[in-house]
Scaffold this motif. Structure first.
Motif, mmCIF file in Angstrom:
data_model
loop_
_atom_site.group_PDB
_atom_site.id
_atom_site.type_symbol
_atom_site.label_atom_id
_atom_site.label_comp_id
_atom_site.label_asym_id
_atom_site.label_seq_id
_atom_site.Cartn_x
_atom_site.Cartn_y
_atom_site.Cartn_z
ATOM 1 N N ALA A 161 -3.188 3.682 -5.237
ATOM 2 C CA ALA A 161 -4.249 4.304 -6.041
ATOM 3 C C ALA A 161 -4.732 2.828 -7.008
ATOM 4 N N ARG A 162 -3.526 2.173 -7.378
ATOM 5 C CA ARG A 162 -3.883 0.833 -8.391
ATOM 6 C C ARG A 162 -4.676 -0.613 -8.590
ATOM 7 N N GLU A 163 -4.858 -0.779 -6.492
ATOM 8 C CA GLU A 163 -5.606 -1.552 -5.591
ATOM 9 C C GLU A 163 -6.945 -1.253 -5.728
ATOM 10 N N ARG A 164 -7.582 0.070 -5.882
ATOM 11 C CA ARG A 164 -8.086 0.930 -5.365
ATOM 12 C C ARG A 164 -9.398 0.223 -4.814
ATOM 13 N N PRO A 165 -8.989 0.651 -3.380
ATOM 14 C CA PRO A 165 -9.405 -0.451 -1.681
ATOM 15 C C PRO A 165 -11.069 0.341 -1.771
ATOM 16 N N ASP A 166 -11.373 -0.045 -1.437
ATOM 17 C CA ASP A 166 -13.064 0.685 -0.876
ATOM 18 C C ASP A 166 -12.669 2.043 0.032
ATOM 19 N N VAL A 167 -11.079 1.587 0.955
ATOM 20 C CA VAL A 167 -11.278 2.118 2.302
ATOM 21 C C VAL A 167 -9.941 0.968 2.776
ATOM 22 N N ALA A 168 -8.962 2.614 3.155
ATOM 23 C CA ALA A 168 -7.163 2.400 3.841
ATOM 24 C C ALA A 168 -7.372 2.298 5.365
ATOM 25 N N LEU A 169 -7.317 1.559 5.807
ATOM 26 C CA LEU A 169 -6.607 1.239 6.780
ATOM 27 C C LEU A 169 -5.790 1.786 7.556
ATOM 28 N N VAL A 170 -4.957 2.734 8.601
ATOM 29 C CA VAL A 170 -3.514 2.944 8.957
ATOM 30 C C VAL A 170 -3.421 2.977 10.226
ATOM 31 N N GLY A 171 -2.294 1.894 10.403
ATOM 32 C CA GLY A 171 -2.205 1.860 11.899
ATOM 33 C C GLY A 171 -1.646 2.673 12.656
ATOM 34 N N LEU A 172 -1.379 2.839 13.840
ATOM 35 C CA LEU A 172 -0.353 4.357 14.454
ATOM 36 C C LEU A 172 0.779 4.225 14.675
ATOM 37 N N GLY A 173 0.577 2.553 15.150
ATOM 38 C CA GLY A 173 2.730 1.597 15.231
ATOM 39 C C GLY A 173 3.286 2.677 16.251
ATOM 40 N N LEU A 174 4.782 2.357 16.249
ATOM 41 C CA LEU A 174 5.826 3.155 16.657
ATOM 42 C C LEU A 174 5.751 4.696 17.600
ATOM 43 N N HIS A 175 5.139 5.301 15.737
ATOM 44 C CA HIS A 175 5.641 6.545 15.259
ATOM 45 C C HIS A 175 4.600 7.290 13.975
ATOM 46 N N SER A 176 3.843 8.033 15.111
ATOM 47 C CA SER A 176 2.913 8.769 14.298
ATOM 48 C C SER A 176 3.151 9.254 13.617
ATOM 49 N N GLU A 177 4.363 10.157 13.133
ATOM 50 C CA GLU A 177 4.616 10.856 11.982
ATOM 51 C C GLU A 177 4.855 9.876 11.355
ATOM 52 N N HIS A 178 4.603 9.181 10.933
ATOM 53 C CA HIS A 178 4.833 8.443 9.498
ATOM 54 C C HIS A 178 3.670 7.648 9.639
ATOM 55 N N ALA A 179 2.953 7.652 10.140
ATOM 56 C CA ALA A 179 1.415 7.041 10.318
ATOM 57 C C ALA A 179 0.849 8.030 9.428
ATOM 58 N N LEU A 180 0.844 9.437 9.750
ATOM 59 C CA LEU A 180 0.474 10.372 9.124
ATOM 60 C C LEU A 180 1.092 10.909 8.246
ATOM 61 N N GLU A 181 2.059 10.004 7.752
ATOM 62 C CA GLU A 181 2.266 10.184 6.508
ATOM 63 C C GLU A 181 2.121 9.061 5.303
ATOM 64 N N LEU A 182 2.176 8.633 5.820
ATOM 65 C CA LEU A 182 1.126 7.458 5.258
ATOM 66 C C LEU A 182 -0.166 7.750 4.622
ATOM 67 N N ILE A 183 -0.973 8.636 6.026
ATOM 68 C CA ILE A 183 -2.472 8.877 5.227
ATOM 69 C C ILE A 183 -2.580 10.192 4.371
ATOM 70 N N THR A 184 -1.428 10.645 4.255
ATOM 71 C CA THR A 184 -1.054 12.006 3.445
ATOM 72 C C THR A 184 -1.157 12.193 2.395
ATOM 73 N N GLU A 185 -0.208 10.981 2.389
ATOM 74 C CA GLU A 185 -0.236 10.131 0.176
ATOM 75 C C GLU A 185 -1.322 9.414 0.459
ATOM 76 N N ILE A 186 -2.179 8.283 0.692
ATOM 77 C CA ILE A 186 -3.248 7.609 0.417
ATOM 78 C C ILE A 186 -4.739 8.375 0.077
ATOM 79 N N VAL A 187 -4.126 9.968 0.920
ATOM 80 C CA VAL A 187 -5.354 10.837 0.558
ATOM 81 C C VAL A 187 -5.045 11.728 -0.483
ATOM 82 N N ARG A 188 -3.945 12.187 -0.635
ATOM 83 C CA ARG A 188 -3.215 12.936 -1.854
ATOM 84 C C ARG A 188 -3.696 11.657 -3.196
ATOM 85 N N GLU A 189 -2.779 10.787 -3.270
ATOM 86 C CA GLU A 189 -3.162 10.359 -4.149
ATOM 87 C C GLU A 189 -3.738 8.704 -5.077
ATOM 88 N N ALA A 190 -5.042 8.809 -3.629
ATOM 89 C CA ALA A 190 -5.981 7.623 -4.241
ATOM 90 C C ALA A 190 -7.526 8.010 -3.884
#
Length: 90
Positions: A16-45
């Motif tokens: 929300a502070r940085e106001r990017p044009d797009v956010a990129l979320v990498g899957l990494g080792l734990h899919s639930e962590h990445a899914l939580e990141l997606i949820t928060e980015i969509v919710r907050e920004a």
């Protein structure tokens, strides 16, 4: 602008502070962590989120779509990565 954040509790505020044009979320080792990141980015920004995957994963893509991901890019398709970015709303 590029900002990095891996903590779920902080990613929404940073986005929300940085106001990017797009956010990129990498899957990494734990899919639930990445899914939580997606949820928060969509919710907050209000920016599109693109998921980065090392291989196609239909179950993950389906769950990410339910959480608001705009598109996804698979490493094998790295040459095509500009297309999902180009179609994000500006």
């Amino acid at each position: 602008m590029i900002a990095r954040e891996i903590y779920v509790k902080e990613v929404g505020a940073v986005t929300a502070r940085e106001r990017p044009d797009v956010a990129l979320v990498g899957l990494g080792l734990h899919s639930e962590h990445a899914l939580e990141l997606i949820t928060e980015i969509v919710r907050e920004a209000s920016c599109p989120v693109i998921a980065l995957l090392s291989a196609k994963d239909p179950a993950y893509i389906h769950e990410a779509a339910k959480r608001g991901v705009f598109a996804y890019i698979v490493d094998a398709d790295a040459g095509d990565s500009q297309s999902p970015i180009d179609i994000t709303p500006q």
